[in-house]
Scaffold this motif. Structure first.
Motif, PDB file in Angstrom:
ATOM      1  N   ASN A  10     -11.418   0.083  -9.351  1.00 19.71           N
ATOM      2  CA  ASN A  10     -11.473   1.186 -10.320  1.00 19.71           C
ATOM      3  C   ASN A  10     -10.169   1.303 -11.107  1.00 19.71           C
ATOM      4  O   ASN A  10      -9.635   2.396 -11.312  1.00 19.71           O
TER       5      ASN A  10
ATOM      6  N   THR B 283      -4.747  -1.395  -5.037  1.00 24.16           N
ATOM      7  CA  THR B 283      -5.043  -0.947  -3.675  1.00 24.16           C
ATOM      8  C   THR B 283      -3.894  -1.255  -2.719  1.00 24.16           C
ATOM      9  O   THR B 283      -3.756  -0.612  -1.674  1.00 24.16           O
TER      10      THR B 283
ATOM     11  N   GLY C 299       0.058   1.645  -3.595  1.00 19.19           N
ATOM     12  CA  GLY C 299      -1.357   1.945  -3.410  1.00 19.19           C
ATOM     13  C   GLY C 299      -1.832   3.095  -4.289  1.00 19.19           C
ATOM     14  O   GLY C 299      -1.164   4.131  -4.383  1.00 19.19           O
ATOM     15  N   ASN C 300      -2.952   2.904  -4.951  1.00 19.13           N
ATOM     16  CA  ASN C 300      -3.600   3.886  -5.833  1.00 19.13           C
ATOM     17  C   ASN C 300      -2.879   4.067  -7.174  1.00 19.13           C
ATOM     18  O   ASN C 300      -3.249   4.944  -7.952  1.00 19.13           O
TER      19      ASN C 300
ATOM     20  N   GLN D   3       0.828  -1.204   0.000  1.00 20.01           N
ATOM     21  CA  GLN D   3       0.000   0.000   0.000  1.00 20.01           C
ATOM     22  C   GLN D   3       0.863   1.255   0.000  1.00 20.01           C
ATOM     23  O   GLN D   3       0.552   2.241  -0.686  1.00 20.01           O
TER      24      GLN D   3
ATOM     25  N   THR E  50      -7.488  -4.922  -7.204  1.00 23.43           N
ATOM     26  CA  THR E  50      -7.610  -3.667  -7.950  1.00 23.43           C
ATOM     27  C   THR E  50      -9.037  -3.151  -7.800  1.00 23.43           C
ATOM     28  O   THR E  50      -9.990  -3.930  -7.842  1.00 23.43           O
TER      29      THR E  50
ATOM     30  N   ARG F  52      -7.185   0.565 -10.293  1.00 19.46           N
ATOM     31  CA  ARG F  52      -6.031   1.021  -9.526  1.00 19.46           C
ATOM     32  C   ARG F  52      -5.635  -0.048  -8.500  1.00 19.46           C
ATOM     33  O   ARG F  52      -6.495  -0.725  -7.945  1.00 19.46           O
TER      34      ARG F  52
ATOM     35  N   PRO G  18      -2.271   3.372 -10.997  1.00 25.97           N
ATOM     36  CA  PRO G  18      -3.086   2.783 -12.065  1.00 25.97           C
ATOM     37  C   PRO G  18      -2.605   1.369 -12.403  1.00 25.97           C
ATOM     38  O   PRO G  18      -1.395   1.137 -12.523  1.00 25.97           O
ATOM     39  N   GLU G  19      -3.530   0.450 -12.517  1.00 24.55           N
ATOM     40  CA  GLU G  19      -3.183  -0.956 -12.736  1.00 24.55           C
ATOM     41  C   GLU G  19      -2.311  -1.139 -13.971  1.00 24.55           C
ATOM     42  O   GLU G  19      -1.330  -1.884 -13.944  1.00 24.55           O
TER      43      GLU G  19
END
Length: 220
Positions: free
Chosen positions: A162, A166, A90-91, A86, A160, A164, A93-94
């Motif tokens: 949205n 996590t 974390g956050n 994280q 993931t 992104r 984009p995948e």
């Protein structure tokens, strides 16, 4: 030397009699990744590659209290691993994360691979054995390397939301008994005559226990 394992099979021949035939059963080999195939823990190395040394050491300093609690068994390894993921990813984009992991597999990971472990993988392949890496590391930075080599990958999956990352683990961390559960989910082990397994920590003991040929720290 190829080990050939057979099981009996009976069929009626042209004379109307039962005839015993032998059918070769395939072999399969499972390799732990970090510490077995690689020289270093790839979780730290993927951070070093994507973020740089300064960011890695700063993050380790920030996460030091959690790691102390883990050593005192007041916080689980999985929880600390998720805090680590994280903090660094974390956050993100995948697609960006996957792209960086693929680049890591091309540019950095080859220098972390133990040559004798890679040779063992290739020898299994030459003998026609099915080969799979089974690892607690995230699928994103192990799968591309496995695919390039033509072997299969069972790894920890990341959540993931949205599109992104996590930083949380999706399902269970692929370690210990979970390695065996994931293996049995993917492969029908009774179909295999010889099962090889390679590991280097207590997290591999369950996987080694299902093998007909277990190897502990063979490449260390």
């Amino acid at each position: 030397m190829v080990l050939e394992v057979y099981h009996a099979h009976y069929q009626i021949n042209t004379g109307g009699y039962l005839q015993k035939t032998q059918i070769m059963r395939p072999s399969i080999a499972f390799f732990d990744f970090d510490g077995t195939v690689t020289k270093k823990d790839t979780l730290f190395e993927i951070v070093r590659y994507t973020k740089g040394n300064t960011a890695l050491y700063t993050g380790l300093l920030m996460l030091a209290p959690a790691m102390v609690l883990m050593k005192l068994k007041m916080l689980s390894n999985v929880k600390v691993k998720q805090l680590f993921l994280q903090y660094f990813f974390g956050n993100m984009p995948e697609q960006q994360f996957r792209s960086k992991c693929a680049a890591f597999c091309r540019e950095r990971l080859p220098f972390l691979i133990r040559e004798d472990a890679l040779q063992a993988i290739k020898e299994h392949q030459l003998q026609g054995h099915r080969v799979a890496v089974v690892t607690a590391s995230a699928q994103e930075w192990v799968q591309p390397w496995c695919s390039a080599l033509g072997i299969e990958c069972i790894a920890t999956r990341l959540e993931t939301v949205n599109a992104r990352i996590t930083g949380r683990i999706y399902g269970e961390n692929c370690n210990g008994e979970e390695k065996v559960r994931r293996i049995e989910e993917k492969f029908s082990l009774p179909l295999y005559g010889e099962i090889y397994a390679y590991g280097d920590t207590s997290g591999d003991k369950a996987m080694l226990a299902i093998a007909t040929h277990p190897f502990f720290r063979k490449f260390n």
